[in-house]
Every structure is written in C-alpha cells, then in structure tokens.
Scaffold this motif. Sequence first.
Motif, PDB file in Angstrom:
ATOM      1  N   SER A  55     108.185  -5.288  77.885  1.00 20.18           N
ATOM      2  CA  SER A  55     107.248  -4.941  76.811  1.00 20.18           C
ATOM      3  C   SER A  55     106.427  -3.714  77.169  1.00 20.18           C
ATOM      4  N   ALA A  56     105.901  -3.688  78.403  1.00 19.60           N
ATOM      5  CA  ALA A  56     105.071  -2.557  78.824  1.00 19.60           C
ATOM      6  C   ALA A  56     105.866  -1.254  78.830  1.00 19.60           C
ATOM      7  N   GLN A  57     107.159  -1.352  79.175  1.00 20.22           N
ATOM      8  CA  GLN A  57     108.006  -0.168  79.218  1.00 20.22           C
ATOM      9  C   GLN A  57     108.685   0.119  77.878  1.00 20.22           C
ATOM     10  N   LYS A  58     108.382  -0.737  76.887  1.00 19.10           N
ATOM     11  CA  LYS A  58     108.911  -0.569  75.529  1.00 19.10           C
ATOM     12  C   LYS A  58     110.434  -0.431  75.521  1.00 19.10           C
ATOM     13  N   ARG A  59     111.082  -1.359  76.227  1.00 24.97           N
ATOM     14  CA  ARG A  59     112.539  -1.350  76.281  1.00 24.97           C
ATOM     15  C   ARG A  59     113.073  -2.750  75.995  1.00 24.97           C
ATOM     16  N   GLN A  60     114.391  -2.822  75.785  1.00 26.28           N
ATOM     17  CA  GLN A  60     115.037  -4.101  75.549  1.00 26.28           C
ATOM     18  C   GLN A  60     115.087  -4.904  76.853  1.00 26.28           C
ATOM     19  N   VAL A  79     114.025 -17.354  77.172  1.00 23.20           N
ATOM     20  CA  VAL A  79     114.017 -15.972  77.648  1.00 23.20           C
ATOM     21  C   VAL A  79     112.982 -15.172  76.860  1.00 23.20           C
ATOM     22  N   GLY A  80     112.230 -14.338  77.570  1.00 18.66           N
ATOM     23  CA  GLY A  80     111.239 -13.495  76.915  1.00 18.66           C
ATOM     24  C   GLY A  80     111.068 -12.165  77.624  1.00 18.66           C
ATOM     25  N   GLY A  81     110.395 -11.251  76.933  1.00 15.44           N
ATOM     26  CA  GLY A  81     110.158  -9.907  77.455  1.00 15.44           C
ATOM     27  C   GLY A  81     110.873  -8.872  76.605  1.00 15.44           C
ATOM     28  N   GLY A  82     110.126  -7.989  76.003  1.00 11.49           N
ATOM     29  CA  GLY A  82     110.737  -6.927  75.214  1.00 11.49           C
ATOM     30  C   GLY A  82     111.336  -7.368  73.892  1.00 11.49           C
ATOM     31  N   ILE A  83     110.943  -8.548  73.401  1.00 13.43           N
ATOM     32  CA  ILE A  83     111.446  -9.027  72.109  1.00 13.43           C
ATOM     33  C   ILE A  83     110.626  -8.355  71.010  1.00 13.43           C
ATOM     34  N   ARG A  84     111.242  -7.450  70.265  1.00 15.87           N
ATOM     35  CA  ARG A  84     110.500  -6.658  69.274  1.00 15.87           C
ATOM     36  C   ARG A  84     110.871  -6.975  67.837  1.00 15.87           C
ATOM     37  N   HIS A  85     112.082  -7.495  67.617  1.00 10.53           N
ATOM     38  CA  HIS A  85     112.518  -7.765  66.251  1.00 10.53           C
ATOM     39  C   HIS A  85     113.654  -8.775  66.277  1.00 10.53           C
ATOM     40  N   LEU A  86     114.136  -9.143  65.098  1.00 10.32           N
ATOM     41  CA  LEU A  86     115.141 -10.197  64.994  1.00 10.32           C
ATOM     42  C   LEU A  86     116.427  -9.863  65.738  1.00 10.32           C
TER      43      LEU A  86
END
Length: 265
Positions: A55-60, A79-86
Amino acid sequence: MLANRLIACFDVKDGRVTKAQQFQDNIDVGDPAELADRLYHEDVDEIVIYDIMASAQKRQIDLAMVRRAAHRTFVPLTVGGGIRHLEDMHEVLRAGAEKISIDSMAVRNPQIITQGSVEFGRQCIVLSMQVKRVEPTATIPSGYEIAIDGARTYTGMDAVEWAKRGQDLGAGEIVVNSIDRDGTGSGYDLDITARITEAVSLPVIASGGAGLVSHVADAFRIGATGAITSSMLYSPRVEHTLTVGEMKAQLAEMGEHVRPVHSAD
C-alpha cells in the motif's frame, strides 16, 4: 459451539516473513511458503499474509509469493496489502486466498468494503484495523485512533466507530491490531478488543502483543473468536517459541474450546 481459532500472521517484506515490534525494526524470519507449510502441518487454524509495503509503495501485492504459500497450505488463507479495487481482489483469490484483508485502502475508499462484499460475499472481506491508544477527544471518544500505511499515517478516526461503520459497509470479520502492543509479548490490548466485540456482531480477531498462552485465553474470554499468535510461534525475539499443538493443549487445559490437533498417520 464454534471453536476459537489460532491464527498465524506473516508480515512479508521483500518476499520474506519479518517480525516487528510496534510496527518498527523488522527482522527476518524466513520464506513464507516454508513457514506456511510448517504451521499447516502443526494444525494452525488459519494463516494471514500481509504484503506490508504494497500500500505504501502503491503497487500490487506480490501474487507469486501468495501462490507459493497457498500451494503449501490447506487451511483458510487471508491475504492483504495493496488491495485497491475489485480486480486486485479477483487476482488474490485466483492466487489461492480464501479471504481478502483490507486496511489502508478501506480508510481511503470505504466503498471497497461494500464492493467486495457484494462481489464475493461478506464472509470473504476482512477489515483489518491498526489502532493506537491516544487521549480521548470529541472526534476520538474511545481513546483509540486508526492508523494506516503500517502505522505511518494517523487518520483522526475513532476505532470503535470505524469498526461499526465497517460492519455496516459489509465487512464479515474485523482484526484489531494494537500498535502499542505489537511484538511486545505483554498481552493483547483487551480494552479496545472488548469494546469492539461489544460494538459489532461480527467475529473479532485479537492481534498484537501475545506472549503467553494465557494472553490468548484472555482474548477469547472477552469475546474474540480468533487470536493472532505470531511471535509465540516463530519470532526470533522469543527465546522459547511454542508449536501450535503445545498452545492448543495449554488452552484446552484452561477450559478454552479450540480445534483439536490431528495425530500424525
């Protein structure tokens, strides 16, 4: 009566499981897939994997890492981290996850909770919360503030109110992760965990601070239905770690209802 769950949580950075104290000073633990395989064979109930820099690095999220870990374990994997959309959620589920954890992006875009719940079902969406004890104010009456981005950004949001809103938006489970207690071994923050279990009707998972099996029992007794016990299972900072079986045996002796350990064939 449903059994309470022992959950292992992997904070993954640069493809390796790490262990922090109060969200800082991460030290190396090992390979996620190898650790998942070990704990699966010890009969851990669930595994959570956070790509803590995504998330901090704005990547998948690192999907290759998720696939390797999912291939080695057959318990529910969140699993979590970098989840931005569906589409990110679809990718994570295709990689082998059964549940999706959202944290920072849920704060930035609360509708992602509803979108995921509608698309995959409430049971698939876990709202993870980083909480920090602060002085109570008019906007933070509980005295616990929500942080995001690995506790680097504070939001001014009240933890109890955010939990209730998350439930209304469609979350199926809530993880209460104490920044103050993380990696300390001093026990979960039972105050905020209890307040949230009372405020919502969802399963609540205690996280951050377990150092003794009695701490896990304490969390179950105030209403948590799951407990993250990472340090006790594998932290290099802990002199005498325990196996999942040892933890479950001690909890059973304390009168706690946990899933049994399967005997080896």
